[in-house]
Design an enzyme around this catalytic site. Structure first.
Site, PDB file in Angstrom:
ATOM      1  N   GLU A 101       3.489  21.695   6.539  1.00 16.30           N
ATOM      2  CA  GLU A 101       2.551  22.392   5.662  1.00 16.30           C
ATOM      3  C   GLU A 101       1.501  23.201   6.412  1.00 16.30           C
ATOM      4  O   GLU A 101       0.764  23.977   5.802  1.00 16.30           O
ATOM      5  CB  GLU A 101       1.878  21.374   4.733  1.00 16.30           C
ATOM      6  CG  GLU A 101       2.842  20.785   3.709  1.00 16.30           C
ATOM      7  CD  GLU A 101       2.215  19.711   2.838  1.00 16.30           C
ATOM      8  OE1 GLU A 101       1.166  19.172   3.228  1.00 16.30           O
ATOM      9  OE2 GLU A 101       2.779  19.417   1.770  1.00 16.30           O
TER      10      GLU A 101
ATOM     11  N   GLU B 136      15.022   3.232  14.661  1.00 14.67           N
ATOM     12  CA  GLU B 136      13.654   2.964  15.109  1.00 14.67           C
ATOM     13  C   GLU B 136      13.581   1.922  16.217  1.00 14.67           C
ATOM     14  O   GLU B 136      12.521   1.693  16.792  1.00 14.67           O
ATOM     15  CB  GLU B 136      12.798   2.494  13.933  1.00 14.67           C
ATOM     16  CG  GLU B 136      13.146   1.120  13.401  1.00 14.67           C
ATOM     17  CD  GLU B 136      12.182   0.669  12.316  1.00 14.67           C
ATOM     18  OE1 GLU B 136      11.654  -0.442  12.439  1.00 14.67           O
ATOM     19  OE2 GLU B 136      11.955   1.430  11.358  1.00 14.67           O
TER      20      GLU B 136
END
Length: 271
Positions: free
Chosen positions: A78, A109
């Protein structure tokens, strides 16, 4: 046991009415801004360091897994449309690669070496800043990445929702937002995710303001990538320069950004 794994303050959730579920989730959510406020001094310590590095030509990297990784990518994505910053200045990386944005990648992960490999693909260097995001504060992908970054002399920070976590101990600037147990035990996409999103909003927006990407309270460098944003830019110019819509539209079309129009008009007035 870490706070994020503590048992919910509620039980027999399946027996609650929809109204009770909503009320109780909302009740829990109201505690999040208070937890964020308690962590503000930690954010205040990190933000000037990020700004300093960005001014030197450095970049800001977020690394995370699952929800935490997705939130970092969201914030990074953004920045260009909102503040006109070039793509690649703020970068979000997720364990498992871009495919993990939409679909969980099993065990991604758990590799403590992979984050640094991912960062190296972006030619990571000493000017850059790395922020690890992990609600639990014990995700190997994130811990391994920030540890190596710190060893290499980079500025490192983290956003976690447990106190005194391994992640926090691995960085120079830890941000610990302790939100307490989740409504659904261990579901850190809820309060912890909200806390992380709030912190990311505050960090990136503060940095962009400090870098001059906001004028007054306006996003003067936003990309004019759709009709809504073009209209917003026109209205900004009408308000800032006290001109009519037609003139504002013509100026914006000619110069391509709100900032360039304002700078042109003021330079012309000085001359």
């Amino acid at each position: 046991m870490s706070t994020t794994e503590s048992s919910s303050n509620y039980d027999h959730l399946e027996e609650m009415s929809v109204r009770d579920i909503l009320v109780n989730i909302n009740k829990e959510d109201t505690s999040v801004p208070k937890a964020v406020m308690r962590a503000m001094p930690q954010m205040e310590a990190l933000i000037p360091e990020i700004v300093k590095q960005l001014q030197k030509g450095g970049r800001l990297f977020y690394i995370g897994a699952g929800t935490s990784g997705r939130l970092g990518i969201l914030d990074a994505s953004e920045i260009p449309p909102t503040f006109g910053m070039a793509h690649g200045i703020v970068v979000g990386l997720i364990a498992g690669g871009d495919g993990a944005i939409r679909k969980a990648v099993e065990f991604a992960e758990d590799d403590e070496n992979q984050a640094w490999k991912d960062l190296k693909e972006h030619q990571i260097n000493h000017k850059d800043v790395v922020i690890g995001i992990a609600a639990s504060g014990r995700t190997p992908y994130v811990i391994g990445g920030v540890r190596k970054a710190k060893e290499e002399g980079l500025i490192t920070g983290c956003i976690t929702c447990n106190r005194d976590s391994e992640l926090a101990k691995s960085v120079t600037f830890p941000i610990e937002i302790v939100v307490g147990p989740e409504f659904v035990t261990g579901s850190t996409r809820m309060k912890a995710g909200t806390a992380q999103k709030l912190a990311l909003n505050m960090i990136s927006t503060s940095c962009m303001i400090q870098l001059g990407r906001v004028k007054g309270n306006k996003m003067v460098d936003m990309q004019l990538s759709n009709n809504k944003l073009v209209d917003r830019g026109v209205r900004m110019l009408m308000e800032e320069l006290c001109i009519g819509r037609e003139e504002a539209e013509e100026l914006l079309d000619l110069h391509g950004s709100v900032r360039k129009v304002i700078e042109f008009i003021r330079k012309d007035a000085r001359d």
